[in-house]
Design a protein around this motif. Structure first.
Motif, PDB file in Angstrom:
ATOM      1  N   SER A  18       1.026  -1.188   0.160  1.00  0.00           N
ATOM      2  CA  SER A  18      -0.117   0.027  -0.226  1.00  0.00           C
ATOM      3  C   SER A  18       0.991   1.360   0.080  1.00  0.00           C
ATOM      4  O   SER A  18       1.980   1.343   0.328  1.00  0.00           O
ATOM      5  N   THR A  19       0.379   2.184  -0.458  1.00  0.00           N
ATOM      6  CA  THR A  19       0.915   3.758  -0.630  1.00  0.00           C
ATOM      7  C   THR A  19       0.361   4.662  -0.076  1.00  0.00           C
ATOM      8  O   THR A  19      -0.863   4.507   0.407  1.00  0.00           O
ATOM      9  N   THR A  20       0.597   5.863   0.065  1.00  0.00           N
ATOM     10  CA  THR A  20       0.113   7.016   0.454  1.00  0.00           C
ATOM     11  C   THR A  20      -0.972   7.291  -0.644  1.00  0.00           C
ATOM     12  O   THR A  20      -2.114   7.603  -0.263  1.00  0.00           O
ATOM     13  N   THR A  21      -0.930   7.120  -1.879  1.00  0.00           N
ATOM     14  CA  THR A  21      -2.074   7.186  -2.781  1.00  0.00           C
ATOM     15  C   THR A  21      -2.883   6.294  -2.840  1.00  0.00           C
ATOM     16  O   THR A  21      -4.268   6.751  -2.872  1.00  0.00           O
ATOM     17  N   ALA A  22      -2.582   5.188  -2.504  1.00  0.00           N
ATOM     18  CA  ALA A  22      -3.534   3.902  -2.525  1.00  0.00           C
ATOM     19  C   ALA A  22      -3.365   3.147  -1.211  1.00  0.00           C
ATOM     20  O   ALA A  22      -2.743   2.219  -1.157  1.00  0.00           O
ATOM     21  N   PRO A  23      -3.866   3.629  -0.210  1.00  0.00           N
ATOM     22  CA  PRO A  23      -3.282   3.063   1.304  1.00  0.00           C
ATOM     23  C   PRO A  23      -4.229   1.791   1.441  1.00  0.00           C
ATOM     24  O   PRO A  23      -3.879   1.207   2.249  1.00  0.00           O
TER      25      PRO A  23
END
Length: 333
Positions: free
Chosen positions: A62-67
């Motif tokens: 997961s990332t900040t854009t796609a948590p």
């Protein structure tokens, strides 16, 4: 006796009336369901499609854009365990009710067959009760079939999905830092990812620019139904899915137009080198106008003139001497 026959006839008439009502409701609901599904007619059809090499069955970080998490692939050529030093082979063809379905598959098929035969010949598991009881029996049969089928599918997935396929392909080494490369203010930085063979792959600003450019170019080629252009922007596997979706649009006499695409935010989930192929998975949040038009009149069939936002996870692949190509699209949960 006449009174009894009259009562049974009334029950039968009520049953026919109820079935007619159900048929009318289903007939009215079908166009609505089609309209809802066509609202996801953008590139990829709102599904998860493509391949991420040996990480196809591993969820990207997961990332900040796609948590949140990403959906597993609905369409992929990659078989479970492929490229992971696994001897696992593809499951036998035939699906749930085929030769590979096992005991639960056969049980589900038996229930389904019994229910269908009962419906065709007026009986079924609860036949002979007549009237309203037959209707209740039919409903119970449907519930049983759905339950057994779902149970069989769950069992089948557990049996044929290697546990290693959902683990990190590179045990002991996690993904590199998640680096935001675009936001509403612009700007960008590079990032590193570590591949299945521990080969670090540096993602540079020029690569991020290529990803952003592909985001727009793929949408434009899709809207123009330009398959030749899509072949220069995506892998053959992804183009095959695009052609399927475009063919379905033509069969329905509609065309999907995606315009005003603008990347709002993006960051790197992971990047790695697998053999001679480089992979980079990035989360993208972008604005777009997505509408489906009648091919003859141009009237809006689904979608809206108003812009919306979408967050998807795209994977790009690059072979030696080549450029980045779209290799997979995954929906976010």
């Amino acid at each position: 006796m006449p009174g009894i026959w009259e009562t049974n006839m009334n029950f039968s008439q009520r049953s026919r009336s109820l079935f007619k009502t159900i048929a009318v409701v289903l007939a009215l609901a079908l166009p609505t369901a089609l309209a809802i599904s066509s609202a996801d007619a953008r590139v990829g059809g709102g599904m998860s499609s493509g391949s991420r090499g040996s990480r196809t069955y591993s969820a990207p970080p997961s990332t900040t854009t796609a948590p949140g998490s990403t959906s597993q692939f609905n369409r992929t050529y990659t078989q479970p365990g492929a490229g992971m030093n696994s001897a696992a082979t593809a499951p036998a063809r035939g699906g749930l009710f085929g030769r590979g379905g096992g005991f639960l598959g056969g049980l589900a098929a038996g229930f389904l067959g019994a229910g269908l035969l009962g419906m065709l010949f007026g009986g079924g598991l609860f036949g002979g009760l007549g009237g309203l009881s037959s209707i209740l029996g039919l409903i119970i049969q449907i519930v049983l079939v759905v339950f057994v089928v779902r149970l069989a599918m769950s069992w089948w997935q557990r049996r044929h999905t290697p546990q290693a396929a959902y683990a990190n392909a590179d045990a002991g080494s996690g993904p590199g830092p998640q680096t935001s490369y675009r936001s509403g203010l612009g700007g960008g930085l590079g990032g590193f990812g570590f591949g299945a063979n521990n080969a670090p792959l540096e993602i540079k600003p020029v690569d991020y620019e290529a990803f952003e450019r592909l985001l727009g170019d793929v949408q434009t080629a899709w809207s123009n139904e330009d398959v030749a252009k899509l072949h220069t922007l995506a892998t053959p596997e992804m183009v095959s899915y695009f052609e399927q979706d475009l063919g379905q649009n033509r069969a329905r006499n509609v065309v999907n137009k995606v315009t005003n695409v603008k990347l709002l935010q993006g960051d790197l989930a992971e990047a790695w080198r697998e053999g001679e192929t480089d992979y980079a998975t990035v989360a993208l949040r972008f604005a777009l106008t997505d509408k489906t038009l009648d091919r003859n009149t141009g009237a809006v069939f689904a979608g809206s003139e108003q812009p919306g936002e979408v967050t998807e996870v795209w994977t790009f692949a690059r072979r030696p001497g080549g450029t980045w190509e779209l290799s997979a699209i995954q929906q976010t949960n």
